[in-house]
Scaffold this active site. Structure first.
Site, PDB file in Angstrom:
ATOM      1  N   LYS A  31       0.839  -1.194   0.000  1.00  0.00           N
ATOM      2  CA  LYS A  31       0.000   0.000   0.000  1.00  0.00           C
ATOM      3  C   LYS A  31       0.879   1.251   0.000  1.00  0.00           C
ATOM      4  CE  LYS A  31      -2.010   1.971   3.613  1.00  0.00           C
ATOM      5  NZ  LYS A  31      -1.876   3.450   3.414  1.00  0.00           N
ATOM      6  N   THR A  49     -10.663   4.684  10.564  1.00  0.00           N
ATOM      7  CA  THR A  49     -10.660   3.867  11.780  1.00  0.00           C
ATOM      8  C   THR A  49     -10.219   4.656  13.008  1.00  0.00           C
ATOM      9  OG1 THR A  49      -8.493   3.027  11.086  1.00  0.00           O
ATOM     10  CG2 THR A  49     -10.406   1.628  10.676  1.00  0.00           C
ATOM     11  N   LYS A  97      -7.163   8.485  -1.372  1.00  0.00           N
ATOM     12  CA  LYS A  97      -8.443   8.947  -0.820  1.00  0.00           C
ATOM     13  C   LYS A  97      -8.964  10.196  -1.539  1.00  0.00           C
ATOM     14  CE  LYS A  97      -7.378   7.264   3.874  1.00  0.00           C
ATOM     15  NZ  LYS A  97      -5.963   6.901   3.704  1.00  0.00           N
ATOM     16  N   ASP A 151     -12.973  15.345  -4.163  1.00  0.00           N
ATOM     17  CA  ASP A 151     -12.973  16.638  -4.842  1.00  0.00           C
ATOM     18  C   ASP A 151     -14.230  16.712  -5.706  1.00  0.00           C
ATOM     19  OD1 ASP A 151     -12.035  19.109  -6.061  1.00  0.00           O
ATOM     20  OD2 ASP A 151     -10.000  18.454  -5.576  1.00  0.00           O
ATOM     21  N   ASP A 194      -3.294   4.522  -2.098  1.00  0.00           N
ATOM     22  CA  ASP A 194      -4.214   5.026  -1.070  1.00  0.00           C
ATOM     23  C   ASP A 194      -4.141   6.549  -1.003  1.00  0.00           C
ATOM     24  OD1 ASP A 194      -5.841   5.292   1.167  1.00  0.00           O
ATOM     25  OD2 ASP A 194      -4.263   4.713   2.586  1.00  0.00           O
ATOM     26  N   ARG A 235       2.214  -0.207  11.105  1.00  0.00           N
ATOM     27  CA  ARG A 235       3.186  -0.159  12.191  1.00  0.00           C
ATOM     28  C   ARG A 235       3.481  -1.485  12.880  1.00  0.00           C
ATOM     29  NH1 ARG A 235       0.316   5.154  14.536  1.00  0.00           N
ATOM     30  NH2 ARG A 235      -1.345   4.150  13.356  1.00  0.00           N
TER      31      ARG A 235
END
Length: 245
Positions: free
Chosen positions: A39, A131, A68, A71, A66, A223
């Site tokens: 990703k 999230t 997002k 607009d 990714d 992470r």
């Protein structure tokens, strides 16, 4: 029967959340040979650009870009067109942009496909609610009334109506999304934390094994892998967990 190694690895999207390509390259060397998704988010894409995505594809990785997009419809249409031509396997927009914006994204994809036989159709998904979004943030800051799960389902249904393939949502909402939108409607779930891992800035989380049991299609993990003393060992441990489910 549990997942094979390839199936388990293929459900994991490793978040390359790095400030420059050299740091991401170091992780790629450590994870070499494991057939997981990669990703590429805003931080790395803005630093390293389309060339980094092309490099990942040349190495045989599936790539989730990714960014997002959120607009006006015409701008998102153009962005989706460019992303499709780049050759990514999956990209996302924000469901909060509305149905017309999401439909415009699909128009951009179709225009790119019509322009070249070598262009492959990517999976297109929409972000529901991050999230990191808690009940208080949803109600008091974003200004949407009601429970988080209801807001997520509302966006998921809108996404399906717009012709997209699935949504990004927390693993806690997967069962409800599948019930509302059908089993083939894909769910991509951040907020995955192995047992005992630091939850960081996530609010709605689940372990990898529980996420698979809930029916998620892909899980984004950053992470817990990238910050581990041995990223390869951390990823292999998660894969083993998924194979044992």
């Amino acid at each position: 029967m549990g997942l094979t190694l390839e199936q388990a690895a293929g459900r994991i999207m490793v978040a390359l959340d790095y400030p420059e390509a050299s740091a991401a390259e170091k992780l790629l060397r450590e994870l070499d040979g494991i057939p997981c998704y990669m990703k590429v988010g805003m931080q790395l894409y803005y630093a390293a650009g389309p060339a980094f995505v092309t490099m990942l594809k040349d190495r045989g990785y599936n790539v989730f870009l990714d960014l997002k997009m959120h607009d006006i419809p015409n701008t998102v249409k153009g962005g989706a067109n460019s992303i499709t031509k780049l050759g990514v396997d999956l990209f996302n927009v924000h469901a909060a942009g509305g149905k017309a914006m999401m439909e415009a994204a699909m128009e951009g994809v179709e225009a790119a496909l019509a322009g070249g036989a070598s262009v492959k159709r990517p999976t297109v998904i929409a972000v529901t609610h991050l999230t990191s979004t808690s009940q208080a943030v949803l109600n008091d800051e974003i200004g949407i009334a009601g429970p988080v799960d209801e807001a997520v389902i509302r966006y998921a249904k809108l996404t399906r109506e717009a012709g997209l393939d699935g949504v990004v949502a927390s693993p806690q909402e997967v069962i409800a999304i599948k019930a509302a939108c059908g089993s083939s409607f894909k769910t991509i779930t951040p907020g995955i934390r192995p047992a005992g891992a630091d939850i960081g800035d996530q609010s709605r989380i689940m372990t990898p094994g529980d996420a698979v049991k809930a029916g998620t299609d892909y899980m984004v993990i950053g992470r817990p892998i990238t910050s581990a003393p041995s990223p390869r060992a951390a990823l292999e441990s998660i894969i083993e967990e998924l194979m044992s489910v």
